[in-house]
Design a protein around this motif. Structure first.
Motif, PDB file in Angstrom:
ATOM      1  N   ASN A  92      80.307 -10.164  33.295  1.00 47.18           N
ATOM      2  CA  ASN A  92      79.916  -8.757  33.388  1.00 47.18           C
ATOM      3  C   ASN A  92      78.455  -8.584  33.817  1.00 47.18           C
ATOM      4  OD1 ASN A  92      82.489  -7.849  32.476  1.00 47.18           O
ATOM      5  ND2 ASN A  92      81.891  -8.373  30.385  1.00 47.18           N
ATOM      6  N   ALA A  93      78.052  -9.332  34.824  1.00 47.22           N
ATOM      7  CA  ALA A  93      76.714  -9.137  35.396  1.00 47.22           C
ATOM      8  C   ALA A  93      76.721  -7.894  36.286  1.00 47.22           C
ATOM      9  CB  ALA A  93      76.305 -10.356  36.202  1.00 47.22           C
ATOM     10  N   GLN A 122      76.956  -2.445  41.001  1.00 49.64           N
ATOM     11  CA  GLN A 122      78.300  -3.028  41.003  1.00 49.64           C
ATOM     12  C   GLN A 122      78.368  -4.116  39.934  1.00 49.64           C
ATOM     13  OE1 GLN A 122      80.443  -3.894  44.543  1.00 49.64           O
ATOM     14  NE2 GLN A 122      79.045  -2.758  45.860  1.00 49.64           N
ATOM     15  N   ARG A 123      79.517  -4.166  39.269  1.00 51.08           N
ATOM     16  CA  ARG A 123      79.720  -5.133  38.189  1.00 51.08           C
ATOM     17  C   ARG A 123      80.461  -6.345  38.723  1.00 51.08           C
ATOM     18  NH1 ARG A 123      83.770  -6.034  34.186  1.00 51.08           N
ATOM     19  NH2 ARG A 123      84.963  -4.274  34.989  1.00 51.08           N
ATOM     20  N   ILE A 124      80.045  -7.515  38.278  1.00 44.64           N
ATOM     21  CA  ILE A 124      80.714  -8.773  38.614  1.00 44.64           C
ATOM     22  C   ILE A 124      81.343  -9.288  37.325  1.00 44.64           C
ATOM     23  CG2 ILE A 124      80.447 -11.066  39.613  1.00 44.64           C
ATOM     24  CD1 ILE A 124      77.821 -10.099  40.854  1.00 44.64           C
ATOM     25  N   ALA A 133      76.646  -0.119  29.950  1.00 42.15           N
ATOM     26  CA  ALA A 133      77.385   0.277  28.760  1.00 42.15           C
ATOM     27  C   ALA A 133      78.644   1.029  29.135  1.00 42.15           C
ATOM     28  CB  ALA A 133      76.498   1.130  27.860  1.00 42.15           C
ATOM     29  N   GLY A 134      78.555   1.872  30.170  1.00 47.35           N
ATOM     30  CA  GLY A 134      79.731   2.621  30.601  1.00 47.35           C
ATOM     31  C   GLY A 134      80.745   1.767  31.294  1.00 47.35           C
ATOM     32  N   MET A 135      80.286   0.691  31.967  1.00 44.74           N
ATOM     33  CA  MET A 135      81.202  -0.135  32.764  1.00 44.74           C
ATOM     34  C   MET A 135      81.876  -1.201  31.925  1.00 44.74           C
ATOM     35  SD  MET A 135      78.843  -0.616  36.155  1.00 44.74           S
ATOM     36  CE  MET A 135      80.088  -1.479  37.065  1.00 44.74           C
ATOM     37  N   VAL A 136      81.139  -1.747  30.951  1.00 46.79           N
ATOM     38  CA  VAL A 136      81.701  -2.881  30.229  1.00 46.79           C
ATOM     39  C   VAL A 136      82.022  -2.565  28.779  1.00 46.79           C
ATOM     40  CG1 VAL A 136      80.446  -4.445  31.720  1.00 46.79           C
ATOM     41  CG2 VAL A 136      79.419  -3.746  29.576  1.00 46.79           C
ATOM     42  N   PRO A 144      80.419 -13.188  46.197  1.00 43.37           N
ATOM     43  CA  PRO A 144      79.939 -12.184  47.142  1.00 43.37           C
ATOM     44  C   PRO A 144      80.115 -10.766  46.596  1.00 43.37           C
ATOM     45  CG  PRO A 144      82.100 -12.984  47.799  1.00 43.37           C
ATOM     46  CD  PRO A 144      81.718 -13.781  46.590  1.00 43.37           C
ATOM     47  N   VAL A 145      79.157  -9.909  46.885  1.00 44.73           N
ATOM     48  CA  VAL A 145      79.213  -8.505  46.494  1.00 44.73           C
ATOM     49  C   VAL A 145      78.928  -7.664  47.740  1.00 44.73           C
ATOM     50  CG1 VAL A 145      78.306  -6.713  44.996  1.00 44.73           C
ATOM     51  CG2 VAL A 145      78.420  -9.073  44.174  1.00 44.73           C
ATOM     52  N   THR A 146      79.834  -6.776  48.085  1.00 46.14           N
ATOM     53  CA  THR A 146      79.706  -5.992  49.315  1.00 46.14           C
ATOM     54  C   THR A 146      79.314  -4.553  48.989  1.00 46.14           C
ATOM     55  OG1 THR A 146      81.367  -7.358  50.429  1.00 46.14           O
ATOM     56  CG2 THR A 146      80.900  -5.192  51.380  1.00 46.14           C
ATOM     57  N   PHE A 147      78.248  -4.076  49.632  1.00 48.10           N
ATOM     58  CA  PHE A 147      77.792  -2.698  49.511  1.00 48.10           C
ATOM     59  C   PHE A 147      78.105  -1.966  50.823  1.00 48.10           C
ATOM     60  CE2 PHE A 147      75.249  -4.994  46.465  1.00 48.10           C
ATOM     61  CZ  PHE A 147      75.144  -4.124  45.390  1.00 48.10           C
TER      62      PHE A 147
END
Length: 504
Positions: A68-69, A93-95, A18-21, A105-108
């Motif tokens: 917004n996954a 993290q949001r995609i 909710a805060g991110m999107v 790809p998502v990098t942590f």
């Protein structure tokens, strides 16, 4: 307690989303269509020397884009569950968008804690595609950690199984997708050398990981197995090393029983001169995966014989778990088309059978019929088990006339266990004619038959008149014959009444 933890986790992620999107609505994906894998199918190894990156691949296997996954790791409640420094409340993290059928790809970035021992950890990541406490995908991964080097030099034995108890199995992993997407390994006990591993007098060689080339091992194909080794002793070199691989036997009868993996060269032994103290090395061997293997991980035992200090013999063992993939194999029967020629707006029934001749199950099978002469038609078939038959039955409506038989393409789409979509095509021919007017299509005799049903007055009158004429003719003929006969009789009587010449 688990239910409370799950609800709290869901609320945290929902709040984060909710805060991110903001007020953006997240598009939901069909169940099982989102998958997560580690980049390169590798288990990352972390150290205390600084922060390191770890890239995960999120795949959208559905036919709709995802917006917004959110992907987030589960931090756990204790330090034993989370081996990294906790610098943030969450690491979600949001995609912004994952197109249909594509991966992102998502990098942590994580930094190992200094108090973490050399071990293997299992971390879970969740992917949320809608404002819900239940994730769309959950995946567990192996992570290797390396203990901080000791302040005083000397033999330092690193026991990878100190926490796992020497038992590493795919049962530690929840779900089937992890066992299909990533393999594992474990290290057994060390014996020989006149001492024990715990006392530090026996140098230990452990498996730190492995990879295959190609990354996916397919049944019936060759692949290179590369095993990564480490000599955990800080002071003792190991030498004269002999490795031997042993795979389990597979087969349903005596004619087909054979090891799951066979060396291409014919020998399962590998020799290496040695590994220096605290050194690493790789060994490799080319193997062939048995053609009739089921799609699942297969265990391979690795035995090690080498010499430590003063040439003392040492025996050790490890085990690997190599996942094997099976290619889908199926066939179509000939199309049955009835009728083979239709008019625009009419329908033709098209049927064929799908034979699943492979060793894997086909998921979410769907047939799509497309062509310039017909309206697009989709038929959902469902799941088809290995060795089963499914029927494809569609009604195709004519949309545009053709100058003879025209091609219609049937596209069959299906998913495997990991949600990867594949397609196959087959063509048929169908003739579509212009729609004809009803008056043109009706034959002349049909028009006569379709006149109002009533008493046939005119034909009856004609027939009656004909009968009357015939009766009149018959009557007239009879009268003529009668008149003629009467005349003949009168003439005969007249002759009889005349006097003869003698009488005169």
């Amino acid at each position: 307690m688990k239910l409370v933890k799950k609800l709290l986790m869901g609320l945290c992620v929902a709040a984060l989303m909710a805060g991110m999107v903001g007020s953006v609505t997240i598009m939901a994906a069909p169940s099982g269509s989102v998958t997560v894998t580690s980049d390169g199918n590798k288990a990352p190894t972390f150290t205390t020397e600084g922060a390191q990156e770890w890239t995960l691949i999120v795949h959208n296997g559905s036919n709709v884009p995802l917006s917004n996954a959110v992907i987030a790791p589960r931090l756990g409640d204790t330090n034993d569950e989370w081996p990294f420094k906790t610098e943030y409340q969450n690491y979600a993290q949001r995609i912004e968008e994952i197109p249909a059928g594509e991966s992102v790809p998502v990098t942590f970035v994580f930094e190992q804690r200094e108090d973490v021992a050399t071990s293997r950890h299992t971390l879970q990541f969740d992917v949320y595609t809608e404002d819900s406490a239940e994730p769309a995908a959950s995946q567990k991964f192996y992570v290797n950690t390396t203990a901080k080097p000791a302040d005083n030099p000397g033999d330092q034995l690193i026991d990878l199984d100190q926490i796992t108890g020497g038992n590493l199995s795919l049962g530690d992993i929840s779900g089937d997708m992890m066992s299909a997407d990533a393999g594992g390994f474990s290290n057994g006990d060390v014996s020989g050398g006149g001492g024990s591993a715990d006392s530090g007098s026996v140098p230990r060689v452990i498996v730190t990981g492995f990879n295959t080339d190609p990354a996916e091992v397919r049944a019936g194909s060759n692949f290179n197995l590369i095993i990564h080794l480490k000599n955990t002793s800080k002071t003792t070199k190991v030498s004269n090393m002999l490795f031997d691989l042993s795979a389990p036997t597979e087969g349903s009868d005596a004619q087909t029983v054979a090891p799951a993996f066979l060396p291409v060269s014919g020998s399962s032994s590998i020799y290496m001169e040695g590994i220096k103290a605290n050194g690493t090395a790789d060994i490799s061997i080319q193997l062939n995966a048995k053609a009739d293997l089921l799609q699942k991980p297969y265990s391979v035992d690795l035995s090690m014989k080498y010499e430590g200090a003063n040439g003392t013999p040492v025996d050790a063992s490890s085990s690997l778990s190599i996942p094997v993939k099976q290619d889908a194999r199926f066939e179509f029967s000939d199309f049955e088309i009835s009728p083979v020629s239709i008019s625009v707006g009419d329908e033709a029934n098209v049927m064929c059978n799908l034979y699943n001749m492979g060793r894997i199950k086909l998921y979410n099978v769907k047939a799509t019929f497309e062509g310039a002469c017909i309206e697009k038609e989709e038929v959902f078939i469902g799941n088809v088990e290995s060795g089963a038959t499914a029927s494809i039955d569609a009604m195709l409506e004519g949309a545009q006339a053709t100058g003879g038989p025209a091609n219609v393409k049937m596209t069959l789409s299906y998913e495997d266990e990991s949600g990867k979509i594949s397609v196959a095509e087959k063509e048929l021919q169908l003739e579509v004619m212009e729609a004809m007017e009803s008056d043109m299509m009706m034959p002349a005799d049909m028009e006569m038959m379709e006149e109002p049903q009533g008493f046939p007055v005119i034909p009856a009158a004609i027939a009656a008149a004909a009968v009357i004429v015939i009766i009149i003719i018959v009557v007239v003929m009879k009268k003529r014959k009668r008149r003629k006969r009467l005349n003949e009789e009168e003439e005969l009587l007249d002759e009889l009444d005349r006097p003869s010449e003698d009488e005169r």
